[in-house]
Design an enzyme around this catalytic site. Sequence first.
Site, PDB file in Angstrom:
ATOM      1  N   TYR A  23     -19.041 -22.945  -2.385  1.00 18.09           N
ATOM      2  CA  TYR A  23     -20.399 -22.523  -1.333  1.00 18.09           C
ATOM      3  C   TYR A  23     -21.232 -21.133  -1.511  1.00 18.09           C
ATOM      4  CZ  TYR A  23     -19.735 -27.184  -0.146  1.00 18.09           C
ATOM      5  OH  TYR A  23     -18.591 -28.355  -0.651  1.00 18.09           O
ATOM      6  N   HIS A  24     -20.534 -20.279  -2.510  1.00 16.36           N
ATOM      7  CA  HIS A  24     -20.728 -17.876  -1.999  1.00 16.36           C
ATOM      8  C   HIS A  24     -20.896 -17.881  -3.557  1.00 16.36           C
ATOM      9  CE1 HIS A  24     -16.759 -19.288   0.631  1.00 16.36           C
ATOM     10  NE2 HIS A  24     -17.959 -19.422   0.862  1.00 16.36           N
ATOM     11  N   PRO A  25     -21.989 -18.421  -3.856  1.00 17.71           N
ATOM     12  CA  PRO A  25     -22.567 -17.722  -4.609  1.00 17.71           C
ATOM     13  C   PRO A  25     -23.276 -16.395  -4.978  1.00 17.71           C
ATOM     14  CG  PRO A  25     -24.428 -19.227  -4.215  1.00 17.71           C
ATOM     15  CD  PRO A  25     -23.364 -19.480  -3.071  1.00 17.71           C
ATOM     16  N   ASP A  32     -18.872 -16.454  -8.287  1.00 17.86           N
ATOM     17  CA  ASP A  32     -19.257 -17.492  -6.770  1.00 17.86           C
ATOM     18  C   ASP A  32     -17.297 -17.893  -6.541  1.00 17.86           C
ATOM     19  OD1 ASP A  32     -19.549 -19.763  -4.874  1.00 17.86           O
ATOM     20  OD2 ASP A  32     -19.515 -21.470  -6.485  1.00 17.86           O
ATOM     21  N   HIS A  33     -16.807 -18.694  -5.642  1.00 16.70           N
ATOM     22  CA  HIS A  33     -15.484 -19.127  -5.400  1.00 16.70           C
ATOM     23  C   HIS A  33     -15.041 -20.022  -5.349  1.00 16.70           C
ATOM     24  CE1 HIS A  33     -15.779 -16.155  -1.951  1.00 16.70           C
ATOM     25  NE2 HIS A  33     -15.009 -14.653  -3.290  1.00 16.70           N
TER      26      HIS A  33
END
Length: 523
Positions: free
Chosen positions: A456-458, A288-289
Amino acid sequence: MYDYVIVGAGSAGAVLAARLSEDPAVSVAVIEAGPADSADEIHIPAAFGALFKSEWDWDLDTEPEPQLGGRRAYLPRGRMLGGSSSMNAMIYIRGNRADYDAWAAAGADGWSYDDVLPYFQRAEDNERGKDAYHGAGGPLRVAESRSQHTLAGAFVEAAEQAGYARNEDFNGATQLGVGRYQVTQRDGMRCSTAVAYLHPAMTRPNLTVITDALAQKVLFEGDRAIGVEISRGGVVETVRAEREVILSSGTYGSAHLLLLSGVGPAQELALFQIETVRDLPVGENLQDHYMTLLNYRSDTESLMTALSPENLALLQQQGRGPLTSNIGEAGGFFETRPGLAGPDVQFHLAPVLFHEEGLGAPVAHGFALGPCVLNPTSAGKLMLRSAAPTTAPRIVHNYLATDEDRASIVAGLRIALDIASRAALAAHITADFVVPESDSEEDLLAFARRYGQTLYHPTSTCAIGSVVDSRLRVLGLRGLRVVDASVMPTVVRGNTNAPTIMIAEKAADLIREDAVATTGGTK
Protein backbone atom coordinates in the site's frame (compact mmCIF):
# COMPACT_ATOMS: atom_id res chain seq x y z
CA MET A 1 -13.46 31.69 -5.78
CA TYR A 2 -10.85 30.68 -3.23
CA ASP A 3 -7.19 31.52 -2.87
CA TYR A 4 -6.18 27.86 -2.70
CA VAL A 5 -8.10 24.88 -4.02
CA ILE A 6 -6.80 21.51 -2.77
CA VAL A 7 -7.95 18.35 -4.53
CA GLY A 8 -7.98 15.46 -2.05
CA ALA A 9 -8.46 15.59 1.72
CA GLY A 10 -6.17 12.66 2.46
CA SER A 11 -2.80 12.20 4.13
CA ALA A 12 -1.39 15.33 2.47
CA GLY A 13 -4.47 17.36 1.60
CA ALA A 14 -5.85 17.45 5.14
CA VAL A 15 -2.48 18.70 6.41
CA LEU A 16 -2.32 21.40 3.74
CA ALA A 17 -5.88 22.55 4.34
CA ALA A 18 -5.18 22.95 8.04
CA ARG A 19 -1.82 24.67 7.64
CA LEU A 20 -2.80 27.09 4.85
CA SER A 21 -6.04 28.09 6.61
CA GLU A 22 -4.05 29.12 9.69
CA ASP A 23 -3.75 32.46 7.88
CA PRO A 24 -7.19 34.12 8.24
CA ALA A 25 -6.39 36.38 5.28
CA VAL A 26 -6.57 33.51 2.77
CA SER A 27 -9.48 31.29 1.76
CA VAL A 28 -9.00 27.57 1.26
CA ALA A 29 -11.23 24.91 -0.27
CA VAL A 30 -10.48 21.21 -0.10
CA ILE A 31 -12.35 18.82 -2.40
CA GLU A 32 -12.78 15.17 -1.41
CA ALA A 33 -14.32 12.54 -3.70
CA GLY A 34 -15.47 10.41 -0.78
CA PRO A 35 -17.67 11.01 2.26
CA ALA A 36 -16.87 12.16 5.77
CA ASP A 37 -14.86 9.82 7.99
CA SER A 38 -17.74 9.07 10.34
CA ALA A 39 -17.87 5.25 10.19
CA ASP A 40 -16.77 3.28 13.26
CA GLU A 41 -14.64 0.99 11.07
CA ILE A 42 -12.44 3.96 10.21
CA HIS A 43 -11.61 4.84 13.81
CA ILE A 44 -11.30 1.38 15.41
CA PRO A 45 -7.73 0.39 14.51
CA ALA A 46 -8.19 -3.38 14.13
CA ALA A 47 -11.23 -2.89 11.86
CA PHE A 48 -9.44 -1.34 8.89
CA GLY A 49 -9.72 -4.55 6.84
CA ALA A 50 -13.49 -4.05 6.85
CA LEU A 51 -12.93 -0.93 4.74
CA PHE A 52 -11.47 -2.94 1.85
CA LYS A 53 -13.80 -2.98 -1.18
CA SER A 54 -16.31 -0.77 0.63
CA GLU A 55 -17.70 2.67 -0.19
CA TRP A 56 -14.57 4.11 1.48
CA ASP A 57 -12.18 2.34 -0.90
CA TRP A 58 -11.22 3.34 -4.45
CA ASP A 59 -10.88 -0.43 -4.98
CA LEU A 60 -8.32 -0.30 -7.78
CA ASP A 61 -6.55 -3.19 -9.50
CA THR A 62 -3.46 -3.49 -11.61
CA GLU A 63 -3.43 -4.73 -15.15
CA PRO A 64 -2.15 -8.33 -15.48
CA GLU A 65 1.30 -8.16 -13.89
CA PRO A 66 4.05 -9.59 -16.16
CA GLN A 67 6.12 -11.11 -13.32
CA LEU A 68 3.14 -12.41 -11.33
CA GLY A 69 1.91 -14.88 -13.93
CA GLY A 70 -0.58 -12.37 -15.32
CA ARG A 71 -2.27 -12.00 -11.94
CA ARG A 72 -4.00 -8.69 -11.19
CA ALA A 73 -3.06 -7.14 -7.85
CA TYR A 74 -5.65 -5.47 -5.60
CA LEU A 75 -4.83 -1.85 -4.71
CA PRO A 76 -6.99 -0.44 -1.88
CA ARG A 77 -6.90 3.33 -1.37
CA GLY A 78 -8.82 5.47 1.10
CA ARG A 79 -11.78 7.39 -0.28
CA MET A 80 -12.95 9.58 2.60
CA LEU A 81 -11.69 12.46 4.73
CA GLY A 82 -8.21 11.43 5.77
CA GLY A 83 -7.76 9.35 2.61
CA SER A 84 -5.49 6.37 3.10
CA SER A 85 -4.50 7.63 6.56
CA SER A 86 -8.08 6.67 7.46
CA MET A 87 -7.63 3.03 6.36
CA ASN A 88 -3.92 2.25 6.76
CA ALA A 89 -2.11 0.18 9.39
CA MET A 90 -1.05 3.35 11.24
CA ILE A 91 2.65 2.42 11.34
CA TYR A 92 4.84 5.45 12.00
CA ILE A 93 8.02 5.05 9.93
CA ARG A 94 9.88 7.88 8.24
CA GLY A 95 12.24 5.99 5.94
CA ASN A 96 16.01 6.05 5.96
CA ARG A 97 18.39 9.01 6.02
CA ALA A 98 19.91 7.60 2.81
CA ASP A 99 16.56 8.03 0.99
CA TYR A 100 16.35 11.76 1.47
CA ASP A 101 20.06 12.39 0.98
CA ALA A 102 19.82 10.52 -2.33
CA TRP A 103 16.90 12.75 -3.37
CA ALA A 104 18.97 15.84 -2.64
CA ALA A 105 22.05 14.44 -4.39
CA ALA A 106 19.94 13.84 -7.51
CA GLY A 107 18.81 17.49 -7.58
CA ALA A 108 15.87 17.72 -5.17
CA ASP A 109 17.13 20.84 -3.42
CA GLY A 110 15.89 21.18 0.16
CA TRP A 111 14.90 17.52 0.56
CA SER A 112 17.94 16.04 2.35
CA TYR A 113 17.38 14.26 5.66
CA ASP A 114 18.59 17.27 7.63
CA ASP A 115 16.21 19.48 5.59
CA VAL A 116 13.12 17.34 6.23
CA LEU A 117 13.71 16.25 9.85
CA PRO A 118 12.27 19.50 11.29
CA TYR A 119 9.01 18.86 9.40
CA PHE A 120 8.70 15.35 10.80
CA GLN A 121 9.25 16.86 14.24
CA ARG A 122 6.76 19.68 13.67
CA ALA A 123 4.03 17.21 12.78
CA GLU A 124 4.73 14.84 15.64
CA ASP A 125 3.34 14.53 19.15
CA ASN A 126 5.32 11.51 20.29
CA GLU A 127 4.27 10.12 23.64
CA ARG A 128 7.94 9.38 24.38
CA GLY A 129 8.60 13.11 24.32
CA LYS A 130 10.90 15.39 22.37
CA ASP A 131 14.50 14.51 21.58
CA ALA A 132 17.05 14.92 18.77
CA TYR A 133 14.88 12.84 16.42
CA HIS A 134 11.33 13.37 17.66
CA GLY A 135 8.84 16.12 18.29
CA ALA A 136 6.16 16.68 20.92
CA GLY A 137 3.12 18.91 20.79
CA GLY A 138 2.40 18.57 17.06
CA PRO A 139 -0.99 17.56 15.65
CA LEU A 140 -0.12 13.92 14.88
CA ARG A 141 -0.15 11.64 17.91
CA VAL A 142 2.52 8.92 17.76
CA ALA A 143 2.12 6.25 20.42
CA GLU A 144 3.08 2.78 21.54
CA SER A 145 0.65 0.06 20.59
CA ARG A 146 -2.04 -0.44 23.23
CA SER A 147 -2.48 -4.02 22.03
CA GLN A 148 0.96 -5.53 22.74
CA HIS A 149 -0.10 -8.89 21.35
CA THR A 150 1.74 -11.99 22.56
CA LEU A 151 2.50 -13.10 19.00
CA ALA A 152 4.17 -9.77 18.21
CA GLY A 153 6.42 -10.17 21.21
CA ALA A 154 7.20 -13.75 20.20
CA PHE A 155 8.28 -12.56 16.75
CA VAL A 156 10.71 -10.03 18.21
CA GLU A 157 12.14 -12.63 20.58
CA ALA A 158 12.49 -15.17 17.77
CA ALA A 159 14.27 -12.64 15.56
CA GLU A 160 16.71 -11.98 18.40
CA GLN A 161 17.26 -15.72 18.69
CA ALA A 162 18.09 -15.68 14.96
CA GLY A 163 20.81 -13.10 15.65
CA TYR A 164 19.10 -9.81 14.82
CA ALA A 165 19.41 -6.85 17.17
CA ARG A 166 16.43 -5.29 18.88
CA ASN A 167 15.69 -1.72 17.80
CA GLU A 168 13.56 0.42 20.11
CA ASP A 169 13.27 3.30 17.61
CA PHE A 170 13.26 2.69 13.87
CA ASN A 171 13.11 6.48 13.37
CA GLY A 172 16.19 7.18 15.49
CA ALA A 173 19.91 6.77 14.97
CA THR A 174 19.64 3.49 13.03
CA GLN A 175 16.88 1.71 11.16
CA LEU A 176 18.24 -1.83 11.24
CA GLY A 177 16.91 -4.43 13.66
CA VAL A 178 13.60 -5.75 14.97
CA GLY A 179 11.00 -4.41 17.35
CA ARG A 180 7.46 -3.18 17.83
CA TYR A 181 6.18 -0.33 15.68
CA GLN A 182 4.94 2.97 17.00
CA VAL A 183 1.54 3.91 15.63
CA THR A 184 -0.47 7.01 14.74
CA GLN A 185 -3.10 6.57 17.44
CA ARG A 186 -4.55 8.71 20.19
CA ASP A 187 -5.94 6.92 23.24
CA GLY A 188 -6.04 3.66 21.30
CA MET A 189 -8.00 5.09 18.36
CA ARG A 190 -6.82 5.96 14.84
CA CYS A 191 -5.20 9.38 14.49
CA SER A 192 -5.59 10.05 10.76
CA THR A 193 -4.75 13.40 9.21
CA ALA A 194 -8.49 14.13 9.25
CA VAL A 195 -8.54 13.61 13.03
CA ALA A 196 -5.20 15.31 13.69
CA TYR A 197 -5.38 18.24 11.29
CA LEU A 198 -8.62 18.71 9.37
CA HIS A 199 -11.39 18.37 11.96
CA PRO A 200 -9.82 20.89 14.37
CA ALA A 201 -9.51 23.36 11.46
CA MET A 202 -13.03 22.95 10.10
CA THR A 203 -14.46 25.58 12.44
CA ARG A 204 -12.45 28.27 10.64
CA PRO A 205 -14.61 30.48 8.42
CA ASN A 206 -11.89 30.62 5.74
CA LEU A 207 -11.83 26.81 5.23
CA THR A 208 -14.44 25.07 3.07
CA VAL A 209 -14.52 21.26 2.96
CA ILE A 210 -16.43 19.81 0.00
CA THR A 211 -17.14 16.06 0.22
CA ASP A 212 -18.65 13.58 -2.26
CA ALA A 213 -17.27 15.64 -5.14
CA LEU A 214 -15.22 14.08 -7.94
CA ALA A 215 -12.59 16.33 -9.51
CA GLN A 216 -12.89 15.87 -13.27
CA LYS A 217 -10.12 18.12 -14.54
CA VAL A 218 -7.93 21.10 -13.79
CA LEU A 219 -8.95 24.20 -15.71
CA PHE A 220 -6.36 26.40 -17.43
CA GLU A 221 -6.08 29.81 -19.00
CA GLY A 222 -2.99 29.47 -21.14
CA ASP A 223 -0.30 27.97 -18.92
CA ARG A 224 -1.98 28.96 -15.66
CA ALA A 225 -4.28 26.74 -13.58
CA ILE A 226 -7.37 28.70 -12.59
CA GLY A 227 -9.60 26.12 -10.97
CA VAL A 228 -11.06 22.64 -10.93
CA GLU A 229 -14.13 21.17 -12.55
CA ILE A 230 -16.00 18.90 -10.14
CA SER A 231 -19.06 16.68 -10.28
CA ARG A 232 -21.25 16.66 -7.19
CA GLY A 233 -24.68 15.09 -6.95
CA GLY A 234 -24.86 14.81 -10.73
CA VAL A 235 -24.11 18.52 -11.20
CA VAL A 236 -20.89 19.80 -12.79
CA GLU A 237 -19.46 22.85 -11.02
CA THR A 238 -16.34 24.99 -11.25
CA VAL A 239 -14.27 25.80 -8.18
CA ARG A 240 -11.92 28.64 -9.01
CA ALA A 241 -8.50 29.30 -7.49
CA GLU A 242 -7.05 32.79 -7.35
CA ARG A 243 -3.58 31.67 -6.29
CA GLU A 244 -3.05 27.94 -6.72
CA VAL A 245 -4.61 24.60 -7.49
CA ILE A 246 -2.91 21.91 -5.39
CA LEU A 247 -3.33 18.24 -6.24
CA SER A 248 -3.19 15.97 -3.20
CA SER A 249 -5.09 13.01 -4.57
CA GLY A 250 -2.32 10.47 -4.06
CA THR A 251 0.04 8.66 -6.37
CA TYR A 252 -2.75 7.22 -8.49
CA GLY A 253 -5.26 10.07 -8.19
CA SER A 254 -3.02 13.07 -8.83
CA ALA A 255 -1.40 11.47 -11.87
CA HIS A 256 -4.82 10.43 -13.21
CA LEU A 257 -6.22 13.94 -12.82
CA LEU A 258 -3.21 15.53 -14.51
CA LEU A 259 -3.61 13.20 -17.49
CA LEU A 260 -7.33 13.97 -17.74
CA SER A 261 -6.40 17.67 -17.69
CA GLY A 262 -3.91 17.46 -20.56
CA VAL A 263 -0.73 17.29 -18.50
CA GLY A 264 1.20 14.17 -19.46
CA PRO A 265 2.85 12.35 -22.36
CA ALA A 266 1.52 14.13 -25.46
CA GLN A 267 1.51 10.99 -27.61
CA GLU A 268 -0.65 9.12 -25.12
CA LEU A 269 -3.02 12.03 -24.52
CA ALA A 270 -3.64 12.28 -28.27
CA LEU A 271 -5.04 8.72 -28.28
CA PHE A 272 -7.90 10.01 -26.10
CA GLN A 273 -8.36 13.31 -28.00
CA ILE A 274 -7.13 15.22 -24.97
CA GLU A 275 -5.39 18.46 -25.90
CA THR A 276 -1.88 18.62 -24.43
CA VAL A 277 -1.38 21.48 -22.01
CA ARG A 278 2.11 20.33 -21.04
CA ASP A 279 4.09 17.32 -22.25
CA LEU A 280 5.49 15.69 -19.09
CA PRO A 281 6.17 12.06 -18.02
CA VAL A 282 3.19 11.93 -15.65
CA GLY A 283 2.41 8.39 -14.51
CA GLU A 284 5.87 7.01 -15.15
CA ASN A 285 8.36 5.81 -12.49
CA LEU A 286 5.56 4.22 -10.41
CA GLN A 287 7.07 2.45 -7.40
CA ASP A 288 5.72 0.42 -4.49
CA HIS A 289 6.76 -2.07 -1.80
CA TYR A 290 5.89 -5.64 -2.80
CA MET A 291 5.20 -7.83 0.26
CA THR A 292 4.96 -11.61 0.64
CA LEU A 293 3.63 -13.10 3.88
CA LEU A 294 3.92 -16.57 5.37
CA ASN A 295 0.82 -17.67 7.28
CA TYR A 296 0.83 -20.20 10.13
CA ARG A 297 -1.96 -21.70 12.23
CA SER A 298 -1.66 -21.31 15.99
CA ASP A 299 -3.43 -22.32 19.17
CA THR A 300 -2.60 -18.89 20.62
CA GLU A 301 -5.64 -16.62 20.48
CA SER A 302 -5.26 -14.22 17.57
CA LEU A 303 -7.13 -11.11 16.51
CA MET A 304 -9.71 -13.33 14.80
CA THR A 305 -11.81 -13.09 17.98
CA ALA A 306 -10.94 -9.46 18.78
CA LEU A 307 -14.48 -8.20 18.17
CA SER A 308 -16.18 -9.19 21.41
CA PRO A 309 -18.32 -7.17 23.83
CA GLU A 310 -15.51 -7.33 26.40
CA ASN A 311 -12.88 -6.05 23.98
CA LEU A 312 -15.20 -3.32 22.71
CA ALA A 313 -15.70 -2.19 26.29
CA LEU A 314 -11.92 -2.19 26.83
CA LEU A 315 -11.49 0.02 23.78
CA GLN A 316 -14.27 2.43 24.66
CA GLN A 317 -13.54 2.73 28.37
CA GLN A 318 -9.77 2.36 28.59
CA GLY A 319 -8.43 2.78 25.05
CA ARG A 320 -6.62 -0.55 25.07
CA GLY A 321 -7.04 -4.19 24.15
CA PRO A 322 -7.04 -6.22 20.91
CA LEU A 323 -9.23 -3.75 19.00
CA THR A 324 -6.48 -1.15 19.30
CA SER A 325 -4.17 -3.41 17.27
CA ASN A 326 -2.92 -1.94 14.01
CA ILE A 327 -2.53 -5.55 12.71
CA GLY A 328 1.12 -4.99 11.71
CA GLU A 329 2.27 -4.68 15.32
CA ALA A 330 5.94 -5.63 14.96
CA GLY A 331 8.59 -5.93 12.30
CA GLY A 332 12.08 -4.91 11.36
CA PHE A 333 14.58 -3.85 8.75
CA PHE A 334 17.28 -6.06 7.24
CA GLU A 335 20.18 -5.84 4.80
CA THR A 336 20.20 -9.15 2.92
CA ARG A 337 23.52 -8.66 1.11
CA PRO A 338 26.66 -6.54 1.51
CA GLY A 339 27.28 -3.21 -0.17
CA LEU A 340 23.81 -1.73 0.31
CA ALA A 341 23.23 1.91 1.33
CA GLY A 342 20.49 0.79 3.71
CA PRO A 343 18.06 -2.05 4.36
CA ASP A 344 16.49 -3.74 1.32
CA VAL A 345 13.84 -5.72 3.23
CA GLN A 346 11.23 -4.70 5.82
CA PHE A 347 9.16 -7.17 7.87
CA HIS A 348 5.67 -6.99 9.29
CA LEU A 349 4.16 -9.39 11.83
CA ALA A 350 0.37 -9.62 12.01
CA PRO A 351 -1.15 -11.52 14.98
CA VAL A 352 -3.88 -12.89 12.71
CA LEU A 353 -4.00 -14.78 9.42
CA PHE A 354 -3.52 -12.24 6.60
CA HIS A 355 -3.85 -13.88 3.20
CA GLU A 356 -5.40 -13.44 -0.25
CA GLU A 357 -4.18 -9.83 -0.33
CA GLY A 358 -5.85 -9.14 3.01
CA LEU A 359 -9.23 -10.24 1.66
CA GLY A 360 -9.12 -13.84 2.92
CA ALA A 361 -11.28 -14.75 5.91
CA PRO A 362 -9.43 -15.52 9.17
CA VAL A 363 -10.75 -19.08 9.32
CA ALA A 364 -8.54 -20.11 12.24
CA HIS A 365 -6.24 -18.63 14.82
CA GLY A 366 -2.83 -17.88 13.40
CA PHE A 367 -0.38 -15.20 12.37
CA ALA A 368 1.41 -13.83 9.31
CA LEU A 369 4.94 -12.57 8.85
CA GLY A 370 7.11 -11.73 5.92
CA PRO A 371 9.23 -9.29 3.94
CA CYS A 372 8.64 -6.55 1.43
CA VAL A 373 11.10 -5.33 -1.21
CA LEU A 374 12.02 -2.10 0.53
CA ASN A 375 14.26 -0.38 -2.03
CA PRO A 376 12.83 -1.58 -5.35
CA THR A 377 14.55 -1.11 -8.68
CA SER A 378 11.42 -2.20 -10.56
CA ALA A 379 9.15 0.58 -11.77
CA GLY A 380 5.71 0.63 -13.35
CA LYS A 381 3.36 3.10 -14.96
CA LEU A 382 -0.10 4.65 -14.64
CA MET A 383 -1.98 5.40 -17.88
CA LEU A 384 -5.43 6.45 -18.96
CA ARG A 385 -8.00 3.82 -19.81
CA SER A 386 -10.53 6.39 -20.96
CA ALA A 387 -11.02 10.15 -21.07
CA ALA A 388 -13.99 9.71 -18.72
CA PRO A 389 -13.09 10.87 -15.18
CA THR A 390 -15.18 8.09 -13.62
CA THR A 391 -13.16 5.35 -15.34
CA ALA A 392 -10.25 3.98 -13.31
CA PRO A 393 -6.77 4.34 -14.83
CA ARG A 394 -4.62 1.50 -16.11
CA ILE A 395 -1.94 0.62 -13.55
CA VAL A 396 1.02 -1.69 -14.07
CA HIS A 397 3.37 -1.89 -11.08
CA ASN A 398 5.79 -4.25 -12.79
CA TYR A 399 6.61 -5.94 -9.48
CA LEU A 400 9.73 -8.15 -9.29
CA ALA A 401 10.94 -7.09 -12.73
CA THR A 402 14.63 -6.90 -11.77
CA ASP A 403 17.21 -9.38 -10.50
CA GLU A 404 17.80 -7.15 -7.45
CA ASP A 405 14.15 -7.19 -6.39
CA ARG A 406 13.85 -10.93 -6.90
CA ALA A 407 17.02 -11.48 -4.86
CA SER A 408 15.64 -9.32 -2.02
CA ILE A 409 12.29 -11.08 -1.79
CA VAL A 410 13.91 -14.54 -1.87
CA ALA A 411 16.44 -13.58 0.82
CA GLY A 412 13.68 -11.99 2.88
CA LEU A 413 11.55 -15.14 2.72
CA ARG A 414 14.53 -17.19 3.92
CA ILE A 415 14.85 -14.83 6.89
CA ALA A 416 11.12 -15.29 7.57
CA LEU A 417 11.42 -19.08 7.53
CA ASP A 418 14.43 -18.88 9.85
CA ILE A 419 12.66 -16.61 12.35
CA ALA A 420 9.54 -18.82 12.27
CA SER A 421 11.70 -21.84 13.12
CA ARG A 422 13.17 -20.27 16.27
CA ALA A 423 11.87 -21.48 19.61
CA ALA A 424 10.06 -18.31 20.67
CA LEU A 425 7.80 -18.31 17.59
CA ALA A 426 7.80 -22.03 16.75
CA ALA A 427 6.14 -22.64 20.12
CA HIS A 428 3.05 -20.85 18.77
CA ILE A 429 2.83 -22.74 15.46
CA THR A 430 0.48 -25.73 15.18
CA ALA A 431 0.47 -26.09 11.38
CA ASP A 432 1.35 -24.39 8.12
CA PHE A 433 -1.44 -22.35 6.50
CA VAL A 434 0.16 -20.69 3.46
CA VAL A 435 3.92 -21.24 3.19
CA PRO A 436 6.45 -22.06 0.44
CA GLU A 437 7.01 -25.63 -0.74
CA SER A 438 10.68 -25.42 0.32
CA ASP A 439 13.44 -22.88 0.86
CA SER A 440 14.85 -23.35 -2.64
CA GLU A 441 15.19 -20.21 -4.73
CA GLU A 442 12.75 -21.62 -7.29
CA ASP A 443 10.04 -22.37 -4.71
CA LEU A 444 10.50 -19.10 -2.84
CA LEU A 445 10.25 -17.02 -6.02
CA ALA A 446 7.22 -18.99 -7.18
CA PHE A 447 5.60 -18.41 -3.79
CA ALA A 448 6.32 -14.67 -3.94
CA ARG A 449 4.80 -14.42 -7.41
CA ARG A 450 1.69 -16.35 -6.43
CA TYR A 451 0.97 -14.89 -2.99
CA GLY A 452 2.63 -11.46 -2.84
CA GLN A 453 0.73 -8.21 -2.62
CA THR A 454 1.10 -4.47 -2.39
CA LEU A 455 2.18 -3.00 0.95
CA TYR A 456 0.00 0.00 0.00
CA HIS A 457 2.93 2.37 -0.63
CA PRO A 458 2.65 3.65 -4.23
CA THR A 459 4.83 6.66 -5.04
CA SER A 460 6.65 8.68 -7.67
CA THR A 461 4.21 9.18 -10.60
CA CYS A 462 4.69 12.97 -10.40
CA ALA A 463 8.28 12.90 -9.22
CA ILE A 464 10.46 15.85 -8.27
CA GLY A 465 12.77 16.50 -11.19
CA SER A 466 10.57 15.05 -13.93
CA VAL A 467 7.04 16.37 -13.29
CA VAL A 468 7.45 18.92 -10.48
CA ASP A 469 10.34 21.08 -9.33
CA SER A 470 11.85 21.03 -5.86
CA ARG A 471 9.08 23.38 -4.69
CA LEU A 472 6.51 20.90 -6.02
CA ARG A 473 5.32 23.21 -8.81
CA VAL A 474 4.35 21.42 -12.02
CA LEU A 475 7.08 22.13 -14.56
CA GLY A 476 6.25 24.74 -17.17
CA LEU A 477 2.89 25.66 -15.64
CA ARG A 478 1.78 28.37 -13.22
CA GLY A 479 -0.56 28.10 -10.26
CA LEU A 480 -0.41 24.29 -10.14
CA ARG A 481 1.35 22.18 -7.55
CA VAL A 482 1.35 18.49 -6.53
CA VAL A 483 1.69 17.64 -2.84
CA ASP A 484 1.51 13.96 -1.93
CA ALA A 485 3.52 10.72 -2.20
CA SER A 486 3.56 10.97 -5.99
CA VAL A 487 6.31 13.61 -5.81
CA MET A 488 8.82 11.28 -4.13
CA PRO A 489 11.70 10.74 -6.59
CA THR A 490 11.99 7.20 -5.19
CA VAL A 491 9.94 5.32 -2.62
CA VAL A 492 11.41 5.67 0.87
CA ARG A 493 12.61 2.68 2.89
CA GLY A 494 9.55 2.32 5.07
CA ASN A 495 5.83 2.96 5.39
CA THR A 496 4.89 6.08 3.46
CA ASN A 497 2.25 7.82 5.58
CA ALA A 498 4.63 9.75 7.84
CA PRO A 499 6.76 10.90 4.85
CA THR A 500 3.63 12.06 3.03
CA ILE A 501 2.59 14.13 6.05
CA MET A 502 6.12 15.58 6.16
CA ILE A 503 5.88 16.51 2.46
CA ALA A 504 2.65 18.40 3.14
CA GLU A 505 4.11 20.17 6.18
CA LYS A 506 7.08 21.34 4.12
CA ALA A 507 4.88 22.22 1.14
CA ALA A 508 2.77 24.52 3.33
CA ASP A 509 5.91 26.56 4.03
CA LEU A 510 6.92 26.55 0.36
CA ILE A 511 3.46 27.76 -0.69
CA ARG A 512 3.46 30.55 1.88
CA GLU A 513 6.97 31.62 0.87
CA ASP A 514 6.02 31.71 -2.80
CA ALA A 515 2.89 33.72 -2.01
CA VAL A 516 4.97 36.35 -0.23
CA ALA A 517 7.45 36.43 -3.09
CA THR A 518 4.78 36.95 -5.76
CA THR A 519 2.13 39.02 -3.96
CA GLY A 520 3.92 40.48 -1.00
CA GLY A 521 1.68 38.38 1.21
CA THR A 522 -1.54 40.07 0.06
CA LYS A 523 -4.31 38.93 -2.23
